[in-house]
Every structure is written in C-alpha cells, then in structure tokens.
Design a protein around this motif. Structure first.
Motif, PDB file in Angstrom:
ATOM      1  N   VAL A  88       0.869  -1.181   0.000  1.00 15.97           N
ATOM      2  CA  VAL A  88       0.000   0.000   0.000  1.00 15.97           C
ATOM      3  C   VAL A  88       0.903   1.228   0.000  1.00 15.97           C
ATOM      4  O   VAL A  88       1.638   1.468   0.955  1.00 15.97           O
ATOM      5  N   GLN A  89       0.853   1.976  -1.086  1.00 11.84           N
ATOM      6  CA  GLN A  89       1.758   3.107  -1.270  1.00 11.84           C
ATOM      7  C   GLN A  89       1.290   4.387  -0.573  1.00 11.84           C
ATOM      8  O   GLN A  89       2.097   5.153  -0.084  1.00 11.84           O
ATOM      9  N   LYS A  90      -0.033   4.614  -0.560  1.00 14.67           N
ATOM     10  CA  LYS A  90      -0.549   5.893  -0.065  1.00 14.67           C
ATOM     11  C   LYS A  90      -1.526   5.676   1.090  1.00 14.67           C
ATOM     12  O   LYS A  90      -2.190   4.641   1.165  1.00 14.67           O
ATOM     13  N   ASN A  91      -1.613   6.681   1.958  1.00 24.46           N
ATOM     14  CA  ASN A  91      -2.540   6.600   3.088  1.00 24.46           C
ATOM     15  C   ASN A  91      -3.988   6.474   2.626  1.00 24.46           C
ATOM     16  O   ASN A  91      -4.780   5.768   3.251  1.00 24.46           O
ATOM     17  N   CYS A  92      -4.341   7.161   1.542  1.00 21.24           N
ATOM     18  CA  CYS A  92      -5.720   7.086   1.053  1.00 21.24           C
ATOM     19  C   CYS A  92      -6.066   5.653   0.640  1.00 21.24           C
ATOM     20  O   CYS A  92      -7.192   5.190   0.870  1.00 21.24           O
ATOM     21  N   CYS A  93      -5.115   4.945   0.076  1.00 26.43           N
ATOM     22  CA  CYS A  93      -5.340   3.549  -0.322  1.00 26.43           C
ATOM     23  C   CYS A  93      -5.434   2.637   0.903  1.00 26.43           C
ATOM     24  O   CYS A  93      -6.209   1.678   0.907  1.00 26.43           O
ATOM     25  N   ALA A  94      -4.660   2.932   1.940  1.00 23.64           N
ATOM     26  CA  ALA A  94      -4.744   2.160   3.182  1.00 23.64           C
ATOM     27  C   ALA A  94      -6.129   2.325   3.802  1.00 23.64           C
ATOM     28  O   ALA A  94      -6.737   1.351   4.257  1.00 23.64           O
TER      29      ALA A  94
END
Length: 185
Positions: free
Chosen positions: A16-22
């Motif tokens: 998971v690269q970005k916080n929004c994706c997490a």
C-alpha cells in the motif's frame, strides 16, 4: 491451502503506497468483516497472510493497534478493537453516524481515485471474498451481512465495468460473478 487462500496470500503481497489507499482497503475490510459495531470491531480469518497484513494496514490507515491479537496456536485468527478512542478514530475517518450501531454504507468519497477503488476491492475480498479454482469452475463472491453495502458494491462494480449478480444466503448478501473474464480482471 485452498485456491481462494492462495489468491488472498497473493493479494497480501501488494504494498500500500498511499494513506488514502490504506484507508480504502481498511474500509473494505470493515464492511465485509465479522463485526463492525459502535462498541466492537472483530475480524476473524484463517488466512495467515491476511492476519500478518491487518496490524500494519490498521496502523497505516488509522494510526491504531488492535486491542486483541490472535493466539499463536489458534486455527481462527481473531483481531478485536474495543477501545472507545480507537473505535472513534475509525468511525471518524469513514464519516459514519454511529449513535447506536452503524448504518453501514460505502463512503464513495474515499474511492475517487482508481488506486483507492482497487485497494477497497482488495479489502473486500480479503475480509469477505472467495473464488473457486478456475480449473474446476468459475465463481467469485463477496459476502456481507449488510444489504445496503451489498447494493452499493454492485453499483461500484457496475461503474467500473463489471456485471455482477446478487443473491441472499443464510441472512447474508452475496455479490458474485460467474463470467471468467470478470473474475480474471
């Protein structure tokens, strides 16, 4: 391990690269997990790769840890959050109104980017999905106990170009595919 378990293990390798994706992935997990209520989050799995992913995912998405972690020798791996402050942190991220128990729904504002939609669907599959071995037959399904969530998932999938079907089984709502090309995608 089953074919479905192998697929889940493969999905857990995705970083998971970005916080929004997490947050999007955690949202999918919570809407399709065992219990998501005002006073309790309980996620039960038998998949060790998913169990290893959950603590990192929740720390990344919410900055919290689980109050209960699985016992090492247990077949069912149980994660729980019971702390009021941690539950409030999760609820606030998703914008739920949870005076009593939540009226759960998909928060489409969290899914505006394609990467977040993919992350959300990964979380849905990890918590409530299964797929059969394509050498036997084609069938993939997502199971939730929330009717509204099931209907909104179908709308999201349709918006993404997938034609799913719905049914009800044992008080749960199932969104499923039988077409090989949709399952592959």
């Amino acid at each position: 391990m089953s074919f479905s378990g192998d697929v889940k293990a493969e999905l857990c390798r995705a970083v998971v690269q970005k916080n929004c994706c997490a947050r999007a992935e955690a949202h999918g997990v919570l809407l399709f997990c065992n219990t998501f209520q005002r006073d309790l989050i309980r996620i039960v799995t038998e998949n060790h790769a998913f169990a290893e992913r959950l603590p990192r995912l929740f720390h990344r998405a919410f900055g919290i840890s689980f109050d209960r972690l699985p016992e090492a020798d247990s077949a069912k791996l149980i994660f729980e959050i019971t702390s009021r402050a941690k539950l409030d942190a999760v609820i606030n991220v998703f914008g739920f109104s949870m005076e009593q128990n939540p009226s759960l729904h998909i928060n489409f504002a969290l899914l505006e980017e394609d990467c977040c939609r993919v992350s959300f669907l990964r979380g849905v599959f990890l918590a409530g999905g299964s797929v059969t071995d394509p050498n036997k037959r084609y069938h993939m399904e997502f199971v939730t106990s929330h009717y509204k969530v099931s209907r909104e998932l179908e709308a999201l999938l349709m918006d993404m170009g997938f034609q799913s079907r719905e049914t009800e089984r044992g008080g749960n709502f199932i969104t499923y595919f039988k077409q090989s090309e949709h399952i592959e995608d």
